[in-house]
Motif scaffolding. Structure first.
Motif, PDB file in Angstrom:
ATOM      1  N   GLN A  35       5.954  13.671  -2.280  1.00 51.89           N
ATOM      2  CA  GLN A  35       4.947  13.539  -3.058  1.00 51.89           C
ATOM      3  C   GLN A  35       5.342  12.348  -3.926  1.00 51.89           C
ATOM      4  OE1 GLN A  35       3.764  16.970  -5.351  1.00 51.89           O
ATOM      5  NE2 GLN A  35       3.350  18.170  -3.546  1.00 51.89           N
ATOM      6  N   GLU A  36       6.313  12.147  -4.306  1.00 51.18           N
ATOM      7  CA  GLU A  36       6.729  10.872  -5.215  1.00 51.18           C
ATOM      8  C   GLU A  36       6.766   9.726  -4.360  1.00 51.18           C
ATOM      9  OE1 GLU A  36      10.817  11.956  -6.551  1.00 51.18           O
ATOM     10  OE2 GLU A  36       9.854  13.424  -8.016  1.00 51.18           O
ATOM     11  N   ARG A  76       2.819   8.769  -4.010  1.00 50.46           N
ATOM     12  CA  ARG A  76       2.291   8.344  -5.055  1.00 50.46           C
ATOM     13  C   ARG A  76       2.445   7.028  -5.253  1.00 50.46           C
ATOM     14  NH1 ARG A  76       3.245  13.474  -7.202  1.00 50.46           N
ATOM     15  NH2 ARG A  76       5.051  12.936  -8.293  1.00 50.46           N
ATOM     16  N   ARG A 104       0.713   4.742  -2.470  1.00 50.10           N
ATOM     17  CA  ARG A 104      -0.365   4.744  -3.104  1.00 50.10           C
ATOM     18  C   ARG A 104      -0.794   3.589  -4.030  1.00 50.10           C
ATOM     19  NH1 ARG A 104      -4.493   8.585  -2.096  1.00 50.10           N
ATOM     20  NH2 ARG A 104      -5.792   7.370  -3.644  1.00 50.10           N
ATOM     21  N   ARG A 105       0.115   3.766  -5.105  1.00 45.96           N
ATOM     22  CA  ARG A 105      -0.051   3.003  -6.259  1.00 45.96           C
ATOM     23  C   ARG A 105       0.234   1.482  -5.551  1.00 45.96           C
ATOM     24  NH1 ARG A 105       3.236   0.157  -9.749  1.00 45.96           N
ATOM     25  NH2 ARG A 105       5.203   0.823  -8.553  1.00 45.96           N
ATOM     26  N   GLU A 144      -3.117  12.420  -7.992  1.00 52.06           N
ATOM     27  CA  GLU A 144      -1.997  11.969  -7.299  1.00 52.06           C
ATOM     28  C   GLU A 144      -0.775  12.837  -7.582  1.00 52.06           C
ATOM     29  OE1 GLU A 144      -1.495   7.794  -7.389  1.00 52.06           O
ATOM     30  OE2 GLU A 144      -3.327   7.493  -6.378  1.00 52.06           O
ATOM     31  N   LYS A 145      -0.691  13.176  -9.029  1.00 50.84           N
ATOM     32  CA  LYS A 145       0.336  13.955  -9.485  1.00 50.84           C
ATOM     33  C   LYS A 145       0.330  15.225  -8.956  1.00 50.84           C
ATOM     34  CE  LYS A 145       2.428  15.463 -13.695  1.00 50.84           C
ATOM     35  NZ  LYS A 145       2.218  15.544 -15.222  1.00 50.84           N
ATOM     36  N   ALA A 174      -2.631  15.152  -4.574  1.00 54.36           N
ATOM     37  CA  ALA A 174      -3.613  14.473  -3.842  1.00 54.36           C
ATOM     38  C   ALA A 174      -4.315  15.347  -2.896  1.00 54.36           C
ATOM     39  CB  ALA A 174      -3.035  13.056  -3.235  1.00 54.36           C
TER      40      ALA A 174
END
Length: 264
Positions: free
Chosen positions: A54-55, A58, A61-62, A94-95, A98
């Motif tokens: 997940q980290e 994110r 995506r950023r 996103e945190k 998502a």
């Protein structure tokens, strides 16, 4: 990899050795399923693998959305406008992993009577920054769909209200002077233009009134003294540059200078 070759790891995960090798290269983020299969067969727990994936997701995506130098979303207490709120909502989504918009819609369906269903189209527009929640209910539905604890909702609601107030202030500024402000220079101390004053102003503007005066912004039947056509005009428009729609006659601004009268 605890000494496992990609071929040996592939036999345990059922993924092709090349897929596993690409996942370990760091060139591209693997799917969550590949990451789980890889990590769990190398001694990592599913919880740890999910957190790390997940980290990485994110961050990917950023970078894709804003470039490698994009800053973090503003903290809730610093949200002031819709742009800030939109960035904070996307970051929260996103945190919390998502979740797909289809899943977000399903999560809110059970409590639709309280918050309203967050449709897939609405969720997608919020996540693509085309809009922000249109009501507190829709905001709460979005937060629920992202599994944000309810004790955090008041801070989000306060941020949403500040952003709405900012937008309303921008709209009021864009509208310019109010009708009262426009009428005041011609109204004297009473604050409203008296009927006889209105008739005098209309004549100075080149129109003969054909009915009684009803108000500064109300339609008023009048005859143009230039082309003799009859039309409905508004004193609010005539005094600030309005013209005859037939001949284009426009009043001389000097003849309409604001004046004061003790009788007003």
């Amino acid at each position: 990899m605890r000494g496992l070759t990609y071929v040996e790891l592939a036999s345990r995960t059922r993924y092709h050795p090349t897929t596993l090798q690409r996942a370990a290269s760091g060139e591209k983020l693997p799917s969550r399923q590949v990451a789980l299969a890889y990590g769990m067969n190398c001694g990592r727990s599913a919880e740890v693998v999910n957190r790390l994936w997940q980290e990485a997701w994110r961050e990917a995506r950023r970078r894709a959305r804003c470039g490698p130098w994009a800053g973090p979303a503003p903290q809730l207490e610093l949200v002031r406008d819709f742009a800030d709120l939109s960035a904070a909502l996307v970051a929260q989504h996103e945190k919390n992993g998502a979740p797909p918009v289809r899943e977000m819609e399903m999560r809110t369906a059970a409590l639709a009577a309280e918050f309203g269903v967050l449709s897939r189209s609405s969720a997608q527009r919020i996540l693509s920054r085309q809009k922000v929640p249109s009501s507190e209910g829709q905001l709460h539905a979005f937060l629920m769909a992202c599994e944000v604890p309810s004790e955090e909702w008041p801070a989000w609601t306060a941020a949403w209200r500040r952003a709405c107030q900012q937008r309303e202030g921008e709209r009021e500024s864009a509208q310019g002077p109010s009708l009262a402000d426009l009428e005041a220079p011609f109204a004297g101390e009473s604050g409203c233009i008296r009927p006889w004053t209105a008739r005098l102003l209309l004549k100075r503007a080149g129109f003969d009134p054909l009915e009684g005066y009803r108000g500064f912004a109300r339609p008023w039947a009048a005859r143009c003294t230039s082309c003799l056509s009859v039309a409905r005009v508004r004193l609010s428009e005539v005094l600030y540059g309005g013209q005859c729609t037939v001949c284009g006659m426009r009043a001389d601004p000097d003849s309409l200078r604001p004046f004061s009268c003790a009788a007003c």
